[in-house]
Design an enzyme around this catalytic site. Structure first.
Site, PDB file in Angstrom:
ATOM      1  N   ASP A  30    -113.761  94.359  31.979  1.00  0.00           N
ATOM      2  CA  ASP A  30    -114.447  94.684  31.526  1.00  0.00           C
ATOM      3  C   ASP A  30    -114.222  94.479  29.510  1.00  0.00           C
ATOM      4  O   ASP A  30    -112.638  94.108  29.571  1.00  0.00           O
ATOM      5  CB  ASP A  30    -114.433  96.533  30.753  1.00  0.00           C
ATOM      6  CG  ASP A  30    -116.167  96.864  30.747  1.00  0.00           C
ATOM      7  OD1 ASP A  30    -116.664  97.681  30.887  1.00  0.00           O
ATOM      8  OD2 ASP A  30    -115.689  96.947  28.788  1.00  0.00           O
ATOM      9  N   HIS A  98    -124.569  97.791  37.227  1.00  0.00           N
ATOM     10  CA  HIS A  98    -123.352  97.382  37.494  1.00  0.00           C
ATOM     11  C   HIS A  98    -121.885  98.995  38.036  1.00  0.00           C
ATOM     12  O   HIS A  98    -122.340  99.526  37.842  1.00  0.00           O
ATOM     13  CB  HIS A  98    -122.403  96.920  36.173  1.00  0.00           C
ATOM     14  CG  HIS A  98    -122.487  97.681  35.261  1.00  0.00           C
ATOM     15  ND1 HIS A  98    -124.003  97.662  34.655  1.00  0.00           N
ATOM     16  CD2 HIS A  98    -121.957  98.335  34.693  1.00  0.00           C
ATOM     17  CE1 HIS A  98    -123.710  98.428  33.640  1.00  0.00           C
ATOM     18  NE2 HIS A  98    -122.441  99.015  33.663  1.00  0.00           N
ATOM     19  N   HIS A 100    -118.576 100.655  37.325  1.00  0.00           N
ATOM     20  CA  HIS A 100    -117.004 100.223  36.778  1.00  0.00           C
ATOM     21  C   HIS A 100    -116.108 100.983  37.904  1.00  0.00           C
ATOM     22  O   HIS A 100    -116.437 101.591  38.928  1.00  0.00           O
ATOM     23  CB  HIS A 100    -116.897 101.447  35.647  1.00  0.00           C
ATOM     24  CG  HIS A 100    -118.489 100.901  35.158  1.00  0.00           C
ATOM     25  ND1 HIS A 100    -117.394 100.688  33.569  1.00  0.00           N
ATOM     26  CD2 HIS A 100    -119.625 101.664  34.454  1.00  0.00           C
ATOM     27  CE1 HIS A 100    -118.780 100.398  32.289  1.00  0.00           C
ATOM     28  NE2 HIS A 100    -119.445 101.468  33.357  1.00  0.00           N
TER      29      HIS A 100
END
Ligand code: 5GP
Ligand code: ZN
Length: 112
Positions: A30, A98, A100
């Site tokens: 990220d 997505h 995380h």
């Protein structure tokens, strides 16, 4: 999909700290990490959010990949969190599905 930042990362058109890829998913760091380990696991296909997912095998592969990456990055024993933000109230800001993977520190609950 045009104008999707994660499609561009998947295609290699813009750089990202890729740590893993296979025929179904790509994982990269990220850009604004919220934990010592903060990876994003994204499908190669463009799906805007969790709300669009019907492919249970793909979703399972994303989760199993997250768990394996957690082991490979040394956070599985200490613990970690896998988060999928969905749509506006879920805090989603990039509309390409997505997960995380957050690890390397203690996570509080409930999330904000
Ligand atoms: P969301 O808020 O949609 O669940 O998460 C989107 C995440 O993508 C955020 O944590 C944000 O920091 C990350 N992000 C946004 N743009 C980029 C980018 O261009 N490169 C990378 N590596 N991460 C990004
Ligand atoms: Zn996309």
């Amino acid at each position: 999909m045009r104008d999707c930042i994660f499609c561009k990362i998947v295609a290699g058109d813009i750089p990202a700290g890729k740590v893993y890829e296979d025929e179904h998913v790509v994982a990269f760091r990220d850009i604004q990490p919220q934990a010592p380990l903060h990876l994003l696991i994204v499908p190669r296909v463009h799906l805007a959010s969790l709300d669009e997912v019907e492919d249970t095998a793909l979703l399972g592969h994303i989760m199993v990949t997250a768990a394996r990456l957690a082991r490979e990055h040394g956070v599985s024993q200490g613990g970690y969190r896998v988060v999928v933000n969905c749509n506006q109230d879920g805090g989603q800001t990039v509309f390409h599905l997505h997960a995380h993977l957050l690890g390397g520190r203690f996570m509080t609950w409930p999330p904000g």
